[in-house]
Design a protein around this motif. Structure first.
Motif, PDB file in Angstrom:
ATOM      1  N   VAL A  31     -63.400  15.310  22.200  1.00  0.00           N
ATOM      2  CA  VAL A  31     -63.906  16.360  23.079  1.00  0.00           C
ATOM      3  C   VAL A  31     -63.861  17.694  22.333  1.00  0.00           C
ATOM      4  O   VAL A  31     -62.795  18.098  21.869  1.00  0.00           O
ATOM      5  CB  VAL A  31     -63.078  16.455  24.377  1.00  0.00           C
ATOM      6  CG1 VAL A  31     -63.617  17.554  25.278  1.00  0.00           C
ATOM      7  CG2 VAL A  31     -63.075  15.123  25.105  1.00  0.00           C
TER       8      VAL A  31
ATOM      9  N   GLU B 175     -66.664  21.830  25.137  1.00  0.00           N
ATOM     10  CA  GLU B 175     -66.682  20.843  26.211  1.00  0.00           C
ATOM     11  C   GLU B 175     -65.414  20.918  27.044  1.00  0.00           C
ATOM     12  O   GLU B 175     -65.447  20.814  28.279  1.00  0.00           O
ATOM     13  CB  GLU B 175     -66.837  19.437  25.604  1.00  0.00           C
ATOM     14  CG  GLU B 175     -66.747  18.299  26.613  1.00  0.00           C
ATOM     15  CD  GLU B 175     -67.940  18.250  27.554  1.00  0.00           C
ATOM     16  OE1 GLU B 175     -67.836  17.565  28.573  1.00  0.00           O
ATOM     17  OE2 GLU B 175     -68.951  18.905  27.246  1.00  0.00           O
TER      18      GLU B 175
ATOM     19  N   ARG C 247     -64.999  21.690  31.098  1.00  0.00           N
ATOM     20  CA  ARG C 247     -64.262  20.835  32.037  1.00  0.00           C
ATOM     21  C   ARG C 247     -63.173  21.624  32.759  1.00  0.00           C
ATOM     22  O   ARG C 247     -62.934  21.417  33.951  1.00  0.00           O
ATOM     23  CB  ARG C 247     -63.645  19.652  31.280  1.00  0.00           C
ATOM     24  CG  ARG C 247     -64.690  18.716  30.670  1.00  0.00           C
ATOM     25  CD  ARG C 247     -64.046  17.507  30.024  1.00  0.00           C
ATOM     26  NE  ARG C 247     -65.046  16.653  29.394  1.00  0.00           N
ATOM     27  CZ  ARG C 247     -64.771  15.470  28.842  1.00  0.00           C
ATOM     28  NH1 ARG C 247     -63.528  15.016  28.832  1.00  0.00           N
ATOM     29  NH2 ARG C 247     -65.740  14.758  28.284  1.00  0.00           N
TER      30      ARG C 247
END
Length: 262
Positions: free
Chosen positions: A55, A59, A63
């Motif tokens: 990740v 990203e 999130r």
């Protein structure tokens, strides 16, 4: 004796064939003891696909933003910033319109204070973080960004009489569109945006009339004030929905509390 010769001949042929295979340039003997067993795995393996960060940082930030919960302590302090808002109202009428908006939104259990942040404090390079910082400096809980435009001109359809078509009379149209979106200062997330649009009925005005300028402005003012009233009604409804949503989320028991209650 014959068997010994046949055996010797067979061994000689086997050695000859092995030597021939090894003597061919670029050939590899399957019996070559110098070939390492690990060479078959030098090309890579499935483990190589899992190396590094799965990740990315961007990203992960996305999130984290999605997981942020808006928690507001009502009544809230609301800041309003009119950004690139094209208004036809003069200074006094626009100030009166904002005071009416302030009074409409100031509810004892909903909004404790409504303040207008000067748009002169916003630079051309403004972004989300700079606006959030600006709202924090004014100690606001929510910053409402308002933009819009007021278009005015001759109506498309000129339903004039035969004689009026040769005069300075014409039908004019005034249309106002306002868009707003609120920013939660603490979490840096946006609330649900909304927009309103008000279009005045075509009005017949005569440019030869000495009061043409005053009548023209009065028509523009009526349309824009109607748009402000629609905006304040929509804003109040959105704030009430937000309050119910936040209170409902805060009143929900956590998983541990639910297990203890069971």
């Amino acid at each position: 004796m014959k068997r010994s010769l046949l055996s010797l001949l067979a061994l000689s042929m086997l050695g000859l064939s092995t030597a021939c295979v090894n003597s061919v340039p670029g050939s590899v003997s399957y019996f070559d003891p110098g070939m390492p067993e690990e060479s078959a795995r030098e090309g890579g393996s499935l483990a190589d696909l899992l190396t590094g960060s799965v990740v990315s940082e961007a990203e992960q930030q996305l999130r984290d933003t999605l997981q942020r919960q808006i928690v507001l302590d009502f009544p809230i302090k609301l800041g309003m910033l009119f950004y690139q808002y094209n208004s036809k109202l003069d200074t006094s009428d626009r100030s009166a319109a904002f005071n009416a908006l302030r009074q409409h939104l100031s509810q004892p259990d909903l909004v404790s204070e409504v303040l207008q942040i000067p748009d002169s404090l916003v630079t051309s390079e403004a972004n989300l973080e700079s606006l959030r910082s600006l709202g924090a400096r004014f100690q606001t809980d929510v910053l409402a960004l308002v933009t819009g435009a007021h278009s005015y001109g001759r109506a498309r359809n000129q339903n004039l009489s035969f004689f009026d078509s040769f005069s300075d009379k014409a039908y004019y149209e005034s249309e106002v569109r306002i868009e707003a979106i609120a920013l939660d200062i603490y979490t840096g997330t946006f609330l649900t945006p909304f927009s309103v649009a008000i279009k005045g009925e075509p009005r017949l005005l005569d440019r030869a009339d000495p009061n043409f300028t005053a009548l023209q402005y009065q028509y523009q003012k009526e349309t824009e004030i109607a748009a402000w009233q629609a905006m304040q009604a929509e804003a109040l409804d959105r704030l009430q929905q937000l309050k119910r949503s936040v209170e409902s989320r805060m009143n929900q028991p956590t998983p541990n509390e639910g297990e203890n209650a069971a």
